[in-house]
Design a protein around this motif. Structure first.
Motif, PDB file in Angstrom:
ATOM      1  N   LEU A 135      62.089 -51.487  27.944  1.00 39.53           N
ATOM      2  CA  LEU A 135      63.257 -52.205  28.457  1.00 39.53           C
ATOM      3  C   LEU A 135      64.427 -52.185  27.472  1.00 39.53           C
ATOM      4  O   LEU A 135      65.422 -52.873  27.682  1.00 39.53           O
ATOM      5  CB  LEU A 135      62.880 -53.664  28.752  1.00 39.53           C
ATOM      6  CG  LEU A 135      62.030 -53.919  30.001  1.00 39.53           C
ATOM      7  CD1 LEU A 135      61.541 -55.368  30.015  1.00 39.53           C
ATOM      8  CD2 LEU A 135      62.815 -53.613  31.270  1.00 39.53           C
ATOM      9  N   HIS A 136      64.288 -51.405  26.416  1.00 44.01           N
ATOM     10  CA  HIS A 136      65.319 -51.400  25.375  1.00 44.01           C
ATOM     11  C   HIS A 136      66.690 -51.026  25.939  1.00 44.01           C
ATOM     12  O   HIS A 136      67.693 -51.675  25.608  1.00 44.01           O
ATOM     13  CB  HIS A 136      64.935 -50.430  24.259  1.00 44.01           C
ATOM     14  CG  HIS A 136      66.052 -50.205  23.268  1.00 44.01           C
ATOM     15  ND1 HIS A 136      66.376 -51.138  22.310  1.00 44.01           N
ATOM     16  CD2 HIS A 136      66.930 -49.171  23.123  1.00 44.01           C
ATOM     17  CE1 HIS A 136      67.396 -50.686  21.599  1.00 44.01           C
ATOM     18  NE2 HIS A 136      67.750 -49.497  22.063  1.00 44.01           N
ATOM     19  N   GLU A 137      66.752 -49.993  26.764  1.00 42.27           N
ATOM     20  CA  GLU A 137      68.042 -49.533  27.304  1.00 42.27           C
ATOM     21  C   GLU A 137      68.713 -50.632  28.127  1.00 42.27           C
ATOM     22  O   GLU A 137      69.915 -50.875  27.997  1.00 42.27           O
ATOM     23  CB  GLU A 137      67.832 -48.282  28.168  1.00 42.27           C
ATOM     24  CG  GLU A 137      69.106 -47.654  28.699  1.00 42.27           C
ATOM     25  CD  GLU A 137      69.919 -46.934  27.644  1.00 42.27           C
ATOM     26  OE1 GLU A 137      71.051 -46.513  27.962  1.00 42.27           O
ATOM     27  OE2 GLU A 137      69.441 -46.797  26.504  1.00 42.27           O
ATOM     28  N   TRP A 138      67.929 -51.306  28.952  1.00 42.65           N
ATOM     29  CA  TRP A 138      68.492 -52.376  29.775  1.00 42.65           C
ATOM     30  C   TRP A 138      68.995 -53.534  28.923  1.00 42.65           C
ATOM     31  O   TRP A 138      70.111 -54.017  29.111  1.00 42.65           O
ATOM     32  CB  TRP A 138      67.458 -52.889  30.776  1.00 42.65           C
ATOM     33  CG  TRP A 138      67.835 -54.211  31.380  1.00 42.65           C
ATOM     34  CD1 TRP A 138      67.244 -55.413  31.157  1.00 42.65           C
ATOM     35  CD2 TRP A 138      68.925 -54.464  32.279  1.00 42.65           C
ATOM     36  NE1 TRP A 138      67.874 -56.402  31.861  1.00 42.65           N
ATOM     37  CE2 TRP A 138      68.922 -55.844  32.560  1.00 42.65           C
ATOM     38  CE3 TRP A 138      69.899 -53.667  32.877  1.00 42.65           C
ATOM     39  CZ2 TRP A 138      69.839 -56.443  33.404  1.00 42.65           C
ATOM     40  CZ3 TRP A 138      70.828 -54.262  33.718  1.00 42.65           C
ATOM     41  CH2 TRP A 138      70.793 -55.624  33.978  1.00 42.65           C
ATOM     42  N   MET A 139      68.198 -53.963  27.973  1.00 47.01           N
ATOM     43  CA  MET A 139      68.597 -55.089  27.132  1.00 47.01           C
ATOM     44  C   MET A 139      69.828 -54.741  26.301  1.00 47.01           C
ATOM     45  O   MET A 139      70.711 -55.578  26.088  1.00 47.01           O
ATOM     46  CB  MET A 139      67.447 -55.503  26.214  1.00 47.01           C
ATOM     47  CG  MET A 139      66.269 -56.143  26.928  1.00 47.01           C
ATOM     48  SD  MET A 139      66.747 -57.603  27.895  1.00 47.01           S
ATOM     49  CE  MET A 139      67.489 -58.648  26.647  1.00 47.01           C
ATOM     50  N   PHE A 140      69.914 -53.497  25.856  1.00 53.00           N
ATOM     51  CA  PHE A 140      71.074 -53.061  25.073  1.00 53.00           C
ATOM     52  C   PHE A 140      72.328 -53.049  25.933  1.00 53.00           C
ATOM     53  O   PHE A 140      73.372 -53.615  25.562  1.00 53.00           O
ATOM     54  CB  PHE A 140      70.800 -51.676  24.487  1.00 53.00           C
ATOM     55  CG  PHE A 140      72.021 -51.025  23.890  1.00 53.00           C
ATOM     56  CD1 PHE A 140      72.605 -51.538  22.741  1.00 53.00           C
ATOM     57  CD2 PHE A 140      72.581 -49.911  24.487  1.00 53.00           C
ATOM     58  CE1 PHE A 140      73.732 -50.941  22.188  1.00 53.00           C
ATOM     59  CE2 PHE A 140      73.709 -49.306  23.954  1.00 53.00           C
ATOM     60  CZ  PHE A 140      74.288 -49.821  22.790  1.00 53.00           C
ATOM     61  N   ARG A 141      72.252 -52.421  27.102  1.00 56.99           N
ATOM     62  CA  ARG A 141      73.434 -52.279  27.960  1.00 56.99           C
ATOM     63  C   ARG A 141      73.888 -53.632  28.511  1.00 56.99           C
ATOM     64  O   ARG A 141      75.076 -53.965  28.460  1.00 56.99           O
ATOM     65  CB  ARG A 141      73.122 -51.326  29.123  1.00 56.99           C
ATOM     66  CG  ARG A 141      72.756 -49.917  28.715  1.00 56.99           C
ATOM     67  CD  ARG A 141      73.905 -49.199  28.053  1.00 56.99           C
ATOM     68  NE  ARG A 141      73.582 -47.822  27.723  1.00 56.99           N
ATOM     69  CZ  ARG A 141      74.417 -46.982  27.118  1.00 56.99           C
ATOM     70  NH1 ARG A 141      75.628 -47.396  26.776  1.00 56.99           N
ATOM     71  NH2 ARG A 141      74.047 -45.747  26.843  1.00 56.99           N
ATOM     72  N   ALA A 142      72.968 -54.387  29.059  1.00 58.26           N
ATOM     73  CA  ALA A 142      73.335 -55.687  29.631  1.00 58.26           C
ATOM     74  C   ALA A 142      73.767 -56.668  28.552  1.00 58.26           C
ATOM     75  O   ALA A 142      74.686 -57.472  28.756  1.00 58.26           O
ATOM     76  CB  ALA A 142      72.167 -56.259  30.425  1.00 58.26           C
ATOM     77  N   GLY A 143      73.130 -56.594  27.390  1.00 60.87           N
ATOM     78  CA  GLY A 143      73.453 -57.520  26.313  1.00 60.87           C
ATOM     79  C   GLY A 143      74.838 -57.318  25.733  1.00 60.87           C
ATOM     80  O   GLY A 143      75.463 -58.263  25.236  1.00 60.87           O
ATOM     81  N   LEU A 144      75.351 -56.088  25.798  1.00 65.16           N
ATOM     82  CA  LEU A 144      76.677 -55.818  25.238  1.00 65.16           C
ATOM     83  C   LEU A 144      77.784 -56.595  25.946  1.00 65.16           C
ATOM     84  O   LEU A 144      78.803 -56.921  25.337  1.00 65.16           O
ATOM     85  CB  LEU A 144      76.975 -54.313  25.306  1.00 65.16           C
ATOM     86  CG  LEU A 144      76.332 -53.446  24.224  1.00 65.16           C
ATOM     87  CD1 LEU A 144      76.532 -51.971  24.540  1.00 65.16           C
ATOM     88  CD2 LEU A 144      76.901 -53.768  22.848  1.00 65.16           C
ATOM     89  N   ASP A 145      77.580 -56.872  27.234  1.00 63.97           N
ATOM     90  CA  ASP A 145      78.650 -57.515  28.013  1.00 63.97           C
ATOM     91  C   ASP A 145      78.164 -58.775  28.720  1.00 63.97           C
ATOM     92  O   ASP A 145      78.614 -59.099  29.818  1.00 63.97           O
ATOM     93  CB  ASP A 145      79.211 -56.518  29.039  1.00 63.97           C
ATOM     94  CG  ASP A 145      79.796 -55.282  28.386  1.00 63.97           C
ATOM     95  OD1 ASP A 145      80.680 -55.444  27.528  1.00 63.97           O
ATOM     96  OD2 ASP A 145      79.361 -54.160  28.708  1.00 63.97           O
TER      97      ASP A 145
END
Length: 600
Positions: free
Chosen positions: A393-403
């Motif tokens: 889930l790293h990609e999701w947490m990274f992308r969603a967490g940025l904004d």
């Protein structure tokens, strides 16, 4: 089988090169190896069961459409032959159109009714401006065109305003079945092209090369052309629809060209642009639910269709994971959060104090999920089958967490939109010259404060290295967003004009975002598609034309599909879903048989 034959050919070439050129230098062998590896890259890849299923459905649609077209022509020929001879002597007969006498007033739908239906559907699909404000703009227009006492000049002017307020996202009435089949065929052809470009890789792959000179030149050229030739007027409203679409358009160009030209030095700016998109999700959806109070399942289905239908089909056609298109996942998630925010305890939405409690709760939940390590992975674990990418889930947490704070800022702006509108009207009062001058002074002071904030932000944050910048981005991206909104809406002349070409591009951002990965570039936007070898600029021009043509058609096709498959009748939608499940099931079984028997 085809893959094995192809790989055997590659290995034979390499073995032959090693045996017959023992004295060749390493560069010769390396060159041949690179060429054979490139051949392997464009080799045939056996289609999946899901891809075969889509292909079989496409072929069936072609056959059914052709059969129905042929039968219509045959029926029409028979009707022409069977025309009454006495009627021929009295002059030509006007045949009914689609079974309805075009001369009969009883059978004709009233134009105003159709217009009202189209307007209602249009408003239901809007998600980025305050709908009742647009309604207030249109009602005087309609009244002015129907009142006999109004001068002809005023009526003409109001008609022009009405035309300009029409949007690209109007939901059309359901098309006919034949029209639907026609668009299924066109859509299937595009998906086949996606498959050939980025699954079979029929075109050569080109290296992305960055030239700052060329990149800046193209950006300046774009803005000069759009400003010089596509500047248009629009009703004077704060953050109006044409303006937000223009905003989307130029940001999308920057986003796509960032990938195409590998403009890595602009990464931090691209992060701001994505935050702007997420801000619009909060602003638009909050405005819709607050004004319309429409929390219906139909509204949710329409939005989910818009955000996910195309990307799901493209995932199947190209064999990719859903999270490769993380923008779609992000907008879907933030749409759901806004929906829940407005739907739960919706009686509180008219009470400022209670709304403050809701905003605080939304903020705290976001903080817990994205700012406390490990919590997000627990919360989103049940949705791993959708949000997982390459095993985590790293990609999701990274992308969603940025904004993760951009949406709430957009919602907060939408909530205070009426106050902002009142302030601007008060500052721009012209009945008193002294008051107008005071308004200019206040605007100037606010502008100075925002400019200082932007300069400090740019110097202290924007020049950070990529990974360092990502850590502070969620907490600072609101500064340039709010500054841009203020300066873009500072004066009436700025609000009442927009760049039409960029607004047109802004209306098809979802399609251009998805298509760039497969028909503009390939291999996850890491390589270019080479149509014209050794001519990078000519290739860029041709690739851009093909890319925009496909994106524009996909926008229209998905709108047609939405109108036909998702009418404002949940029973019909249920029937369509049941039919789709049965058809996909039957064709999937047939596709599996073709695969297991090695026919394909």
């Amino acid at each position: 089988m085809a893959d094995n034959v192809h790989q055997n050919t590659i290995n034979m070439l390499k073995n032959w090169a090693s045996k017959h050129t023992p004295n060749a230098n390493k560069s010769t062998i390396t060159s041949l190896t690179v060429q054979t590896d490139a051949l392997n890259h464009v080799g045939y890849h056996e289609p999946t069961v899901a891809q075969l299923t889509l292909f079989l459905i496409w072929l069936t649609a072609i056959l059914v459409w052709a059969f129905r077209l042929l039968r219509k022509k045959t029926t029409k020929s028979k009707e022409d032959v069977e025309v009454d001879p006495e009627a021929q002597s009295n002059g030509p007969i006007k045949l009914p159109h689609n079974g309805v006498d075009t001369n009969s007033k009883e059978n004709a739908l009233d134009g105003k009714v159709l217009e009202k239906i189209a307007q209602d559907i249009e408003n239901a699909g809007k998600d980025d401006n305050v709908v009742n404000k647009e309604k207030d703009e249109k009602e005087p227009t309609q009244n002015s065109t129907t009142t006999a006492e109004k001068p002809e000049k005023d009526a003409t002017k109001s008609t022009d305003v009405k035309k300009e307020t029409k949007t690209f996202t109007t939901f059309k009435p359901p098309p006919s079945f034949d029209h639907f089949l026609y668009h299924v065929i066109i859509f299937g052809g595009f998906m086949l092209y996606f498959h050939l470009c980025d699954y079979q890789h029929i075109f050569r792959a080109g290296e992305r090369i960055y030239s700052r000179d060329l990149f800046i030149f193209l950006i300046l050229l774009l803005f000069l052309v759009t400003t010089g030739f596509t500047l248009k007027a629009t009703p004077d409203r704060l953050i109006n629809r044409d303006q937000t679409e223009e905003w989307r358009g130029w940001m999308q160009v920057m986003f796509v060209w960032y990938h195409y030209f590998a403009a890595k030095e602009t990464y931090n700016y691209i992060r701001i642009f994505i935050a702007c998109y997420v801000w619009m999700t909060g602003f638009g959806n909050f405005s819709f639910f607050w004004i319309r109070k429409d929390f219906s399942v139909w509204r949710m289905i329409k939005m989910l269709w818009r955000l996910n239908f195309l990307v799901i089909i493209v995932c199947i056609a190209t064999g990719n994971e859903y999270m490769l298109y993380y923008i779609c996942a992000m907008h879907t998630y933030w749409f759901f959060t806004v929906y829940i925010f407005m739907r739960v305890l919706n009686s509180w939405n008219t009470d400022p104090k209670k709304m403050a409690v809701k905003f605080a709760a939304y903020f705290i939940i976001n903080l817990i999920i994205f700012d406390i390590p490990g919590v997000g992975n627990i919360v989103f674990r049940p949705f791993y089958f959708v949000l997982g990418y390459q095993g985590s889930l790293h990609e999701w947490m990274f992308r969603a967490g940025l904004d993760h704070y951009a949406t709430i800022i957009g919602m907060f702006c939408a909530y205070h939109y009426p106050n902002y509108e009142k302030l601007m009207k008060w500052l721009e009062r012209k009945d008193d010259p002294n008051h107008y001058k005071l308004g200019l002074v206040v605007k100037f002071i606010i502008g100075i404060v925002l400019s200082i904030a932007v300069v400090i932000w740019h110097q202290s944050v924007m020049w950070k290295e990529k990974y360092s910048y990502n850590h502070v981005h969620p907490y600072t991206s609101f500064i340039p967003i709010l500054a841009f909104l203020y300066f873009r809406n500072l004066f009436p002349v700025l609000r009442s004009h927009y760049l039409h070409l960029l607004a047109w591009l802004g209306k098809i951002t979802l399609e251009t975002y998805i298509s760039q990965l497969h028909v503009y570039m390939q291999s996850g936007a890491k390589e270019l598609i080479v149509y014209i070898p050794n001519y990078p600029l000519l290739n860029f021009a041709l690739a851009t034309a093909i890319y925009l043509f496909i994106a524009y058609w996909l926008f229209n096709i998905t709108s047609e599909f939405s109108a036909y498959l998702l009418p404002q009748d949940m029973k019909k939608i249920g029937i369509h879903v049941a039919i789709a499940i049965v058809l996909f099931g039957i064709y999937a079984v047939f596709a599996l048989l073709l695969k297991t028997t090695h026919i394909i």
